[in-house]
Design a protein around this motif. Structure first.
Motif, PDB file in Angstrom:
ATOM      1  N   TYR A  53       0.871  -1.180   0.000  1.00 14.41           N
ATOM      2  CA  TYR A  53       0.000   0.000   0.000  1.00 14.41           C
ATOM      3  C   TYR A  53       0.905   1.226   0.000  1.00 14.41           C
ATOM      4  N   LEU A  54       0.655   2.161  -0.901  1.00 14.58           N
ATOM      5  CA  LEU A  54       1.483   3.357  -0.986  1.00 14.58           C
ATOM      6  C   LEU A  54       0.770   4.520  -0.302  1.00 14.58           C
ATOM      7  N   TRP A  55       1.495   5.187   0.569  1.00 12.64           N
ATOM      8  CA  TRP A  55       0.962   6.250   1.408  1.00 12.64           C
ATOM      9  C   TRP A  55       1.735   7.546   1.204  1.00 12.64           C
ATOM     10  N   ALA A  56       1.070   8.661   1.490  1.00  8.00           N
ATOM     11  CA  ALA A  56       1.743   9.962   1.469  1.00  8.00           C
ATOM     12  C   ALA A  56       1.322  10.762   2.691  1.00  8.00           C
ATOM     13  N   ARG A  57       2.295  11.265   3.422  1.00  9.81           N
ATOM     14  CA  ARG A  57       1.978  12.222   4.472  1.00  9.81           C
ATOM     15  C   ARG A  57       1.317  13.425   3.802  1.00  9.81           C
ATOM     16  N   GLN A  58       0.471  14.128   4.521  1.00 11.29           N
ATOM     17  CA  GLN A  58      -0.231  15.227   3.883  1.00 11.29           C
ATOM     18  C   GLN A  58      -0.317  16.452   4.788  1.00 11.29           C
ATOM     19  N   ILE A  59      -0.436  17.596   4.124  1.00 12.97           N
ATOM     20  CA  ILE A  59      -0.600  18.869   4.827  1.00 12.97           C
ATOM     21  C   ILE A  59      -1.737  19.636   4.159  1.00 12.97           C
ATOM     22  N   LYS A  60      -2.173  20.714   4.788  1.00  9.38           N
ATOM     23  CA  LYS A  60      -3.170  21.598   4.183  1.00  9.38           C
ATOM     24  C   LYS A  60      -2.469  22.705   3.426  1.00  9.38           C
ATOM     25  N   CYS A  61      -2.933  22.960   2.213  1.00  8.36           N
ATOM     26  CA  CYS A  61      -2.390  24.058   1.416  1.00  8.36           C
ATOM     27  C   CYS A  61      -2.628  25.377   2.152  1.00  8.36           C
ATOM     28  N   GLU A  62      -1.604  26.225   2.183  1.00 11.37           N
ATOM     29  CA  GLU A  62      -1.718  27.520   2.836  1.00 11.37           C
ATOM     30  C   GLU A  62      -1.965  28.646   1.837  1.00 11.37           C
ATOM     31  N   GLY A  63      -2.313  28.272   0.604  1.00 10.39           N
ATOM     32  CA  GLY A  63      -2.663  29.274  -0.396  1.00 10.39           C
ATOM     33  C   GLY A  63      -3.949  29.999  -0.009  1.00 10.39           C
ATOM     34  N   PRO A  64      -4.131  31.243  -0.431  1.00  8.61           N
ATOM     35  CA  PRO A  64      -5.312  32.033  -0.055  1.00  8.61           C
ATOM     36  C   PRO A  64      -6.626  31.329  -0.409  1.00  8.61           C
ATOM     37  N   GLY A  65      -7.444  31.070   0.611  1.00 11.92           N
ATOM     38  CA  GLY A  65      -8.767  30.482   0.396  1.00 11.92           C
ATOM     39  C   GLY A  65      -8.761  29.057  -0.091  1.00 11.92           C
ATOM     40  N   CYS A  66      -7.627  28.350   0.012  1.00 12.38           N
ATOM     41  CA  CYS A  66      -7.572  26.980  -0.517  1.00 12.38           C
ATOM     42  C   CYS A  66      -7.838  25.953   0.583  1.00 12.38           C
ATOM     43  N   GLY A  67      -6.803  25.527   1.300  1.00 13.40           N
ATOM     44  CA  GLY A  67      -6.997  24.531   2.350  1.00 13.40           C
ATOM     45  C   GLY A  67      -7.093  23.113   1.850  1.00 13.40           C
ATOM     46  N   CYS A  68      -6.741  22.859   0.585  1.00 21.69           N
ATOM     47  CA  CYS A  68      -6.754  21.496   0.037  1.00 21.69           C
ATOM     48  C   CYS A  68      -5.738  20.627   0.775  1.00 21.69           C
ATOM     49  N   GLU A  69      -6.097  19.369   1.046  1.00 26.13           N
ATOM     50  CA  GLU A  69      -5.160  18.420   1.640  1.00 26.13           C
ATOM     51  C   GLU A  69      -4.197  17.940   0.556  1.00 26.13           C
ATOM     52  N   ILE A  70      -2.913  18.276   0.719  1.00 25.31           N
ATOM     53  CA  ILE A  70      -1.901  17.925  -0.287  1.00 25.31           C
ATOM     54  C   ILE A  70      -1.157  16.672   0.149  1.00 25.31           C
ATOM     55  N   PRO A  71      -1.274  15.566  -0.600  1.00 27.07           N
ATOM     56  CA  PRO A  71      -0.435  14.391  -0.306  1.00 27.07           C
ATOM     57  C   PRO A  71       0.979  14.668  -0.811  1.00 27.07           C
ATOM     58  N   LEU A  72       1.962  14.461   0.033  1.00 27.19           N
ATOM     59  CA  LEU A  72       3.342  14.815  -0.282  1.00 27.19           C
ATOM     60  C   LEU A  72       4.019  13.652  -0.997  1.00 27.19           C
ATOM     61  N   ILE A  73       4.065  13.736  -2.324  1.00 27.67           N
ATOM     62  CA  ILE A  73       4.551  12.623  -3.150  1.00 27.67           C
ATOM     63  C   ILE A  73       5.680  13.124  -4.046  1.00 27.67           C
ATOM     64  N   ARG A  74       6.814  12.417  -3.998  1.00 29.83           N
ATOM     65  CA  ARG A  74       7.982  12.829  -4.790  1.00 29.83           C
ATOM     66  C   ARG A  74       7.747  12.642  -6.283  1.00 29.83           C
ATOM     67  N   THR A  75       7.223  11.500  -6.664  1.00 29.16           N
ATOM     68  CA  THR A  75       6.945  11.225  -8.071  1.00 29.16           C
ATOM     69  C   THR A  75       5.666  10.418  -8.171  1.00 29.16           C
ATOM     70  N   LEU A  76       4.905  10.643  -9.226  1.00 30.76           N
ATOM     71  CA  LEU A  76       3.666   9.894  -9.440  1.00 30.76           C
ATOM     72  C   LEU A  76       3.897   8.679 -10.333  1.00 30.76           C
TER      73      LEU A  76
END
Length: 328
Positions: A53-76
């Protein structure tokens, strides 16, 4: 010192007896592990067996009005094969501020990674969250190991060669949540069942020490290195091994040390191949070891092994290597 004694003295002394008893133990513990763990690693449709199972730690985007959960992935990319590329495409659902993954098989469709030099790039709004903000958010979640996003499941199929790749299903996610709850139950009974010893204290002005660069991301204890299902698998392996050893009649103290020591070697290898510091290798494809070098560094995206599947990193794979090493 003990492992030098194992390799140089005890294993050669009890070679044939060790192979015989380890083979019996292997059959027993495999059947017991299946009983204890199978519900947490469910097979897919059409006899597909998950091997990783492949996992990615994630953070919330700090862009104005965004807040998208970003999975931190080096390459897709999922494999390095120019003739038959396989990877993932990310589609941003901007209205919901969510991301959708799909498997693609052409270079042009494979999306770019979402992290570069430690900074996160949002697929929804295109804003970059800087390195220090990424670290700060991960610190708030003890490194983000257990609230990472599962973004791909690697499978094999009986009678077929090679690996297949698919996005996770609700069944996959529910199985992981069941493992989380099972581990919580065990911790309520014994709070020390998962290693809670602190990592070495960083030197002044340093984010890590002794080659360990995890503390700056919030990974403060050894238990933080594993997600709940990885920790549960290791805990159950230890419980079952103790049960077997307590029921085994040795008769020879030196053989007891050799047998117990070899089981510890098996556990060491299982842990090395199944932590949140194991990256996904594009060449093999398999998960890498925790100790790919003499250091422990954060892996933003990592591979989790299915220990029951028989592929690389599983008990079957580990036992083949251990028994081969004893024979040789």
């Amino acid at each position: 010192v003990f492992y030098n004694k194992m390799i140089l003295e005890l294993i050669p002394q009890y070679k044939e007896k060790l192979i015989e008893e380890l083979s019996k133990w292997n059959i027993w513990i495999k059947s017991q592990l299946h009983k204890e763990l199978a519900e947490f690693y469910p097979n897919g449709a059409r006899e597909e067996v998950p091997i990783a199972y492949l996992w990615a730690r994630q953070i919330k985007c700090e862009g104005p009005g965004c807040g998208c959960e970003i999975p931190l992935i080096r390459t897709l990319r999922l494999i390095r094969d120019k003739k038959q590329p396989i990877g993932l495409k990310i589609t941003a659902l901007n209205k919901e501020k969510q991301l959708k993954f799909e498997i693609v098989t052409d270079d042009e469709s494979i999306s770019s990674g979402t992290i570069k030099r430690g900074a996160a790039i949002c697929p929804c709004c295109g804003c970059t969250t800087p390195v220090e903000s990424v670290r700060k958010q991960l610190r708030n979640h003890a490194g983000g190991t257990d609230n990472a996003r599962m973004f791909c499941v690697v499978t094999i199929k009986k009678g077929s060669k090679g690996r297949s790749y698919r996005v996770p299903t609700e069944i996959d996610l529910k199985a992981f949540h069941k493992a989380q709850e099972k581990l919580r139950e065990k911790i309520r009974t014994n709070k020390d069942i998962v290693p809670n010893e602190s990592l070495p204290v960083p030197l002044p002005g340093k984010s890590g020490t002794m080659g360990i660069g995890l503390q700056g991301y919030g990974i403060q204890t050894w238990g933080n290195v594993f997600n709940s299902r990885q920790a549960l698998a290791h805990v159950i392996f230890i419980e079952l091994s103790k049960k077997y050893l307590n029921s085994f009649s040795f008769g020879d103290d030196n053989f007891k040390r050799a047998f117990e020591g070899t089981i510890c070697l098996v556990l060491n290898r299982l842990v090395d191949l199944n932590s949140s510091l194991c990256g996904w290798q594009l060449n093999t494809p398999n998960t890498a070891h925790t100790f790919v070098r003499w250091a422990l560094n954060i892996m933003m995206d990592y591979g989790e092994i299915n220990p029951l599947a028989g592929a690389g990193g599983s008990l079957d794979s580990v036992m083949r290597r251990i028994l081969s090493g004893i024979r040789d």
